[in-house]
Design a protein around this motif. Structure first.
Motif, PDB file in Angstrom:
ATOM      1  N   ASN A 186       4.751 -11.961 -13.360  1.00  0.00           N
ATOM      2  CA  ASN A 186       5.937 -11.392 -14.015  1.00  0.00           C
ATOM      3  C   ASN A 186       5.611 -10.119 -14.792  1.00  0.00           C
ATOM      4  O   ASN A 186       6.387  -9.151 -14.784  1.00  0.00           O
ATOM      5  CB  ASN A 186       6.570 -12.429 -14.956  1.00  0.00           C
ATOM      6  CG  ASN A 186       7.240 -13.559 -14.208  1.00  0.00           C
ATOM      7  OD1 ASN A 186       7.723 -13.376 -13.084  1.00  0.00           O
ATOM      8  ND2 ASN A 186       7.275 -14.753 -14.814  1.00  0.00           N
ATOM      9  N   ASP A 187       4.468 -10.118 -15.470  1.00  0.00           N
ATOM     10  CA  ASP A 187       4.062  -8.938 -16.244  1.00  0.00           C
ATOM     11  C   ASP A 187       3.783  -7.742 -15.329  1.00  0.00           C
ATOM     12  O   ASP A 187       4.091  -6.595 -15.682  1.00  0.00           O
ATOM     13  CB  ASP A 187       2.823  -9.254 -17.082  1.00  0.00           C
ATOM     14  CG  ASP A 187       3.137 -10.151 -18.275  1.00  0.00           C
ATOM     15  OD1 ASP A 187       4.331 -10.379 -18.559  1.00  0.00           O
ATOM     16  OD2 ASP A 187       2.170 -10.628 -18.916  1.00  0.00           O
TER      17      ASP A 187
ATOM     18  N   LEU B  47       0.815  -1.209   0.000  1.00  0.00           N
ATOM     19  CA  LEU B  47       0.000   0.000   0.000  1.00  0.00           C
ATOM     20  C   LEU B  47       0.852   1.264   0.000  1.00  0.00           C
ATOM     21  O   LEU B  47       0.442   2.300  -0.527  1.00  0.00           O
ATOM     22  CB  LEU B  47      -0.957   0.000   1.197  1.00  0.00           C
ATOM     23  CG  LEU B  47      -1.997  -1.127   1.206  1.00  0.00           C
ATOM     24  CD1 LEU B  47      -2.904  -1.006   2.423  1.00  0.00           C
ATOM     25  CD2 LEU B  47      -2.823  -1.130  -0.068  1.00  0.00           C
ATOM     26  N   ASN B  48       2.039   1.182   0.571  1.00  0.00           N
ATOM     27  CA  ASN B  48       2.954   2.335   0.539  1.00  0.00           C
ATOM     28  C   ASN B  48       3.695   2.433  -0.785  1.00  0.00           C
ATOM     29  O   ASN B  48       4.128   3.527  -1.178  1.00  0.00           O
ATOM     30  CB  ASN B  48       3.965   2.250   1.681  1.00  0.00           C
ATOM     31  CG  ASN B  48       3.330   2.518   3.031  1.00  0.00           C
ATOM     32  OD1 ASN B  48       2.323   3.211   3.116  1.00  0.00           O
ATOM     33  ND2 ASN B  48       3.899   1.962   4.090  1.00  0.00           N
ATOM     34  N   VAL B  49       3.878   1.282  -1.447  1.00  0.00           N
ATOM     35  CA  VAL B  49       4.518   1.137  -2.755  1.00  0.00           C
ATOM     36  C   VAL B  49       5.602   2.209  -3.025  1.00  0.00           C
ATOM     37  O   VAL B  49       5.481   3.009  -3.933  1.00  0.00           O
ATOM     38  CB  VAL B  49       3.452   1.078  -3.885  1.00  0.00           C
ATOM     39  CG1 VAL B  49       2.668   2.362  -4.025  1.00  0.00           C
ATOM     40  CG2 VAL B  49       4.050   0.656  -5.214  1.00  0.00           C
ATOM     41  N   ASP B  50       6.679   2.136  -2.226  1.00  0.00           N
ATOM     42  CA  ASP B  50       7.794   3.068  -2.430  1.00  0.00           C
ATOM     43  C   ASP B  50       8.861   2.490  -3.347  1.00  0.00           C
ATOM     44  O   ASP B  50       9.906   3.102  -3.572  1.00  0.00           O
ATOM     45  CB  ASP B  50       8.401   3.486  -1.099  1.00  0.00           C
ATOM     46  CG  ASP B  50       8.845   2.296  -0.248  1.00  0.00           C
ATOM     47  OD1 ASP B  50       8.809   1.149  -0.760  1.00  0.00           O
ATOM     48  OD2 ASP B  50       9.207   2.505   0.920  1.00  0.00           O
ATOM     49  N   SER B  51       8.572   1.312  -3.896  1.00  0.00           N
ATOM     50  CA  SER B  51       9.478   0.686  -4.861  1.00  0.00           C
ATOM     51  C   SER B  51       8.666  -0.270  -5.729  1.00  0.00           C
ATOM     52  O   SER B  51       7.742  -0.929  -5.231  1.00  0.00           O
ATOM     53  CB  SER B  51      10.589  -0.085  -4.143  1.00  0.00           C
ATOM     54  OG  SER B  51      11.242  -0.972  -5.036  1.00  0.00           O
ATOM     55  N   PRO B  52       8.999  -0.389  -7.018  1.00  0.00           N
ATOM     56  CA  PRO B  52       8.266  -1.342  -7.869  1.00  0.00           C
ATOM     57  C   PRO B  52       8.517  -2.789  -7.479  1.00  0.00           C
ATOM     58  O   PRO B  52       7.754  -3.687  -7.864  1.00  0.00           O
ATOM     59  CB  PRO B  52       8.800  -1.047  -9.275  1.00  0.00           C
ATOM     60  CG  PRO B  52      10.144  -0.448  -9.056  1.00  0.00           C
ATOM     61  CD  PRO B  52      10.035   0.333  -7.775  1.00  0.00           C
ATOM     62  N   ASP B  53       9.560  -3.030  -6.692  1.00  0.00           N
ATOM     63  CA  ASP B  53       9.911  -4.399  -6.314  1.00  0.00           C
ATOM     64  C   ASP B  53       8.830  -5.086  -5.490  1.00  0.00           C
ATOM     65  O   ASP B  53       8.794  -6.318  -5.418  1.00  0.00           O
ATOM     66  CB  ASP B  53      11.231  -4.407  -5.529  1.00  0.00           C
ATOM     67  CG  ASP B  53      12.421  -3.996  -6.393  1.00  0.00           C
ATOM     68  OD1 ASP B  53      12.328  -4.151  -7.627  1.00  0.00           O
ATOM     69  OD2 ASP B  53      13.422  -3.514  -5.833  1.00  0.00           O
ATOM     70  N   VAL B  54       7.958  -4.297  -4.858  1.00  0.00           N
ATOM     71  CA  VAL B  54       6.905  -4.902  -4.050  1.00  0.00           C
ATOM     72  C   VAL B  54       5.990  -5.766  -4.915  1.00  0.00           C
ATOM     73  O   VAL B  54       5.391  -6.738  -4.438  1.00  0.00           O
ATOM     74  CB  VAL B  54       6.095  -3.814  -3.319  1.00  0.00           C
ATOM     75  CG1 VAL B  54       5.233  -3.007  -4.278  1.00  0.00           C
ATOM     76  CG2 VAL B  54       5.238  -4.438  -2.223  1.00  0.00           C
ATOM     77  N   TYR B  55       5.893  -5.454  -6.222  1.00  0.00           N
ATOM     78  CA  TYR B  55       5.063  -6.265  -7.113  1.00  0.00           C
ATOM     79  C   TYR B  55       5.706  -7.616  -7.423  1.00  0.00           C
ATOM     80  O   TYR B  55       5.081  -8.484  -8.024  1.00  0.00           O
ATOM     81  CB  TYR B  55       4.764  -5.500  -8.398  1.00  0.00           C
ATOM     82  CG  TYR B  55       3.745  -4.404  -8.173  1.00  0.00           C
ATOM     83  CD1 TYR B  55       2.380  -4.690  -8.127  1.00  0.00           C
ATOM     84  CD2 TYR B  55       4.139  -3.080  -7.971  1.00  0.00           C
ATOM     85  CE1 TYR B  55       1.450  -3.701  -7.895  1.00  0.00           C
ATOM     86  CE2 TYR B  55       3.208  -2.076  -7.736  1.00  0.00           C
ATOM     87  CZ  TYR B  55       1.868  -2.386  -7.698  1.00  0.00           C
ATOM     88  OH  TYR B  55       0.936  -1.396  -7.454  1.00  0.00           O
ATOM     89  N   GLY B  56       6.943  -7.768  -6.991  1.00  0.00           N
ATOM     90  CA  GLY B  56       7.617  -9.053  -7.151  1.00  0.00           C
ATOM     91  C   GLY B  56       7.637  -9.862  -5.872  1.00  0.00           C
ATOM     92  O   GLY B  56       8.341 -10.880  -5.796  1.00  0.00           O
TER      93      GLY B  56
ATOM     94  N   LYS C 170      -2.392   0.465  -9.327  1.00  0.00           N
ATOM     95  CA  LYS C 170      -3.464  -0.511  -9.097  1.00  0.00           C
ATOM     96  C   LYS C 170      -2.902  -1.811  -8.548  1.00  0.00           C
ATOM     97  O   LYS C 170      -1.694  -2.005  -8.429  1.00  0.00           O
ATOM     98  CB  LYS C 170      -4.298  -0.760 -10.357  1.00  0.00           C
ATOM     99  CG  LYS C 170      -4.971   0.505 -10.900  1.00  0.00           C
ATOM    100  CD  LYS C 170      -5.865   0.168 -12.062  1.00  0.00           C
ATOM    101  CE  LYS C 170      -6.661   1.381 -12.524  1.00  0.00           C
ATOM    102  NZ  LYS C 170      -5.833   2.465 -13.037  1.00  0.00           N
ATOM    103  N   MET C 171      -3.816  -2.712  -8.261  1.00  0.00           N
ATOM    104  CA  MET C 171      -3.444  -3.994  -7.677  1.00  0.00           C
ATOM    105  C   MET C 171      -2.678  -4.862  -8.671  1.00  0.00           C
ATOM    106  O   MET C 171      -1.715  -5.542  -8.327  1.00  0.00           O
ATOM    107  CB  MET C 171      -4.707  -4.722  -7.215  1.00  0.00           C
ATOM    108  CG  MET C 171      -4.459  -5.976  -6.422  1.00  0.00           C
ATOM    109  SD  MET C 171      -3.703  -5.617  -4.849  1.00  0.00           S
ATOM    110  CE  MET C 171      -3.433  -7.289  -4.262  1.00  0.00           C
ATOM    111  N   TYR C 172      -3.131  -4.824  -9.932  1.00  0.00           N
ATOM    112  CA  TYR C 172      -2.493  -5.618 -10.985  1.00  0.00           C
ATOM    113  C   TYR C 172      -2.119  -4.665 -12.123  1.00  0.00           C
ATOM    114  O   TYR C 172      -2.935  -4.416 -13.024  1.00  0.00           O
ATOM    115  CB  TYR C 172      -3.431  -6.727 -11.465  1.00  0.00           C
ATOM    116  CG  TYR C 172      -3.901  -7.625 -10.338  1.00  0.00           C
ATOM    117  CD1 TYR C 172      -3.024  -8.533  -9.754  1.00  0.00           C
ATOM    118  CD2 TYR C 172      -5.199  -7.528  -9.836  1.00  0.00           C
ATOM    119  CE1 TYR C 172      -3.436  -9.344  -8.706  1.00  0.00           C
ATOM    120  CE2 TYR C 172      -5.621  -8.337  -8.790  1.00  0.00           C
ATOM    121  CZ  TYR C 172      -4.739  -9.242  -8.220  1.00  0.00           C
ATOM    122  OH  TYR C 172      -5.133 -10.032  -7.180  1.00  0.00           O
ATOM    123  N   PRO C 173      -0.931  -4.100 -12.086  1.00  0.00           N
ATOM    124  CA  PRO C 173      -0.545  -3.031 -13.023  1.00  0.00           C
ATOM    125  C   PRO C 173      -0.679  -3.394 -14.501  1.00  0.00           C
ATOM    126  O   PRO C 173      -1.029  -2.540 -15.315  1.00  0.00           O
ATOM    127  CB  PRO C 173       0.931  -2.770 -12.663  1.00  0.00           C
ATOM    128  CG  PRO C 173       1.080  -3.244 -11.261  1.00  0.00           C
ATOM    129  CD  PRO C 173       0.152  -4.396 -11.126  1.00  0.00           C
TER     130      PRO C 173
END
Length: 467
Positions: A447-448, A249-258, A424-427
């Protein structure tokens, strides 16, 4: 001699007058038991003055209460009005129930015209209103003593407590709560001796048993595929724990999606379709049609929320029994005992409201255990406070919802973080649709999403004004 008589007569008359004055004074100051209260004259005068002041201060007032006229109806608000007025003889509560109030409140805040004193609204990005000075600071209500001997802050559940804050101040008090997850046919389960699964491994065994009976394990509304959030998001939180949720929720890095928690949840979701655990044709159903299939016994379970029973009341066959179940835990879950809270509806006091203090008093009154219980009794729904249903006549379904809410840790995906709202939840696109219809595997979606987040990170940072 004459002079002496005259003086003695004057003295006698004076004495008589003094005695009469004392007797009258004693009578007027006599208490009900015949005794004289030497302090009563002063106290009585003070009480009279105080009462007069109170009457002046307690002049007739109108408290304007606006609320969203929706699934909860208006019975609770009418009860609030009746009981609050009974405790405040000089106050008239004026109710304004409106299904379209959310579209109207923004312009009313902007203009400052026709404002209620207190408003019960649905989930919105209220933080923008707070930032623009439209909302009164309710921190004193949030941290102050409630009617049950504890503060409102202490009586709220964890998710609601955190949701109330913006820049360390409470501008809203959450007013409704509920549960998003999985409902099941309790009568069918008991008839067949099926146990509610606590893990997806147990669910897999159960699903095959259900299929062997010629019944689909799950029906879902394919036209409203977002209902799968009610199952997948809890699995993500189970897999990654509260720490993962905070990072997401803070998403301060794109790595959180991994994060592996995302992959674990998507893969378990994918297994539902690989194993054909859903009712054939579900992809073509809207939410009402899916719910009809459920109450007609075509499927044993359905992703849904605590509104299901009341929404289907007119269509549910006599004798049908339903209940909510916790979402089964994924393998190696970091936090098993969690539930997806619906907290998000808000109570606010406009900054330009006329009756500020009375509005705050109304919120405190509405947040008492008595009125929380009354809300559940009248609506079949729930408040985001800690309270008991003991002694209330509620349905088996409602009791199952409360049991989950009181015995598990709530979480929400409420955030005002502009980057998460943008990403969003699923970019990379509709994860559920992609997996359901086979255009992507769970791993491809995962991965996407990560690749998209990394590719768009700098661009989106500039768009949302992040440094």
């Amino acid at each position: 001699m004459k002079l002496t008589v005259k003086r003695n007569g004057f003295s006698l008359l004076t004495a008589v007058l003094i005695v009469l004055v004392l007797l009258v004074s004693a009578c007027s100051n006599s208490s009900g038991n015949g005794k004289t209260n030497v302090n009563q004259t002063v106290e009585g005068k003070g009480d009279t003055e105080k009462k007069g002041d109170t009457e002046k201060k307690g002049e007739k007032k109108v408290l304007k209460v606006a609320f969203f006229q929706g699934g909860f109806g208006d019975s609770w608000f009418k009860e609030l009005k009746t009981q609050f007025e009974a405790k405040h003889e000089n106050v008239t509560v004026e109710l304004e129930g409106d299904p379209g109030i959310m579209e109207k409140m923004g312009p009313r805040f902007e203009s400052g015209a026709n404002l209620p004193d207190v408003a019960f609204l649905t989930n919105t990005n209220w933080q923008m209103w707070a930032a623009r000075g439209f909302l009164s600071d309710l921190t004193d209500v949030y941290e102050g003593q409630g009617l049950d001997g504890v503060t409102i802050k202490e009586s709220l559940n964890d998710a609601a407590r955190q949701y109330a804050l913006y820049q360390d101040k409470a501008y809203i008090i959450p007013w409704s709560d509920g549960l998003l997850g999985m409902a099941y046919n309790k009568g069918m389960f008991e008839e067949n001796g099926w146990k509610v699964p606590s893990t997806w491994k147990e669910f897999a065994v159960l699903a095959e048993q259900i299929k062997a009976k010629g019944i689909a394990p799950i029906v879902y509304p394919g036209k409203v595929v977002g209902y799968w959030d009610f199952v997948v998001k809890p699995m993500m939180v189970q897999a990654g724990g509260s720490e993962f949720l905070e990072k997401l929720l803070n998403v301060d890095s794109p790595d959180v999606y991994g994060d592996p928690a995302r992959l674990a949840a998507l893969q378990q979701f994918e297994a539902i379709f690989k194993n054909k655990w859903t009712l054939k044709g579900s992809e073509a159903l809207n939410h009402t049609e899916a719910q009809m299939e459920f109450v007609n016994g075509k499927a044993a379970m359905i992703p849904n929320g605590n509104w299901l029973e009341s929404e289907m009341k007119a269509s549910t066959p006599e004798g049908f029994r339903m209940a909510m179940m916790p979402v089964p835990a994924v393998d190696n879950a970091k936090e098993k005992d969690v539930f997806f809270s619906m907290v998000g509806d808000i109570t606010v006091v406009p900054a330009k409201a006329k009756e500020q203090e009375l509005a705050k008093e109304f919120i405190i009154f509405a947040s008492s255990k008595e009125m929380n219980r009354k809300f559940t009794e009248l609506t079949g729904n729930f408040r985001p406070f800690n309270y008991s249903l003991e002694g209330l006549k509620v349905s088996e379904f409602s009791q199952s919802v409360m049991d989950i809410m009181q015995n598990n840790k709530p979480f929400t995906f409420n955030t005002n973080n502009p980057m998460f709202i943008k990403m969003k939840m699923y970019p990379s696109g509709d994860a559920y649709g992609n997996i359901v219809f086979g255009s992507k595997t769970a791993e491809q979606q995962y991965n996407d999403d990560l690749k998209f987040a990394k590719d768009k990170w700098e661009e989106y940072k500039k768009e949302v004004g992040m440094k």
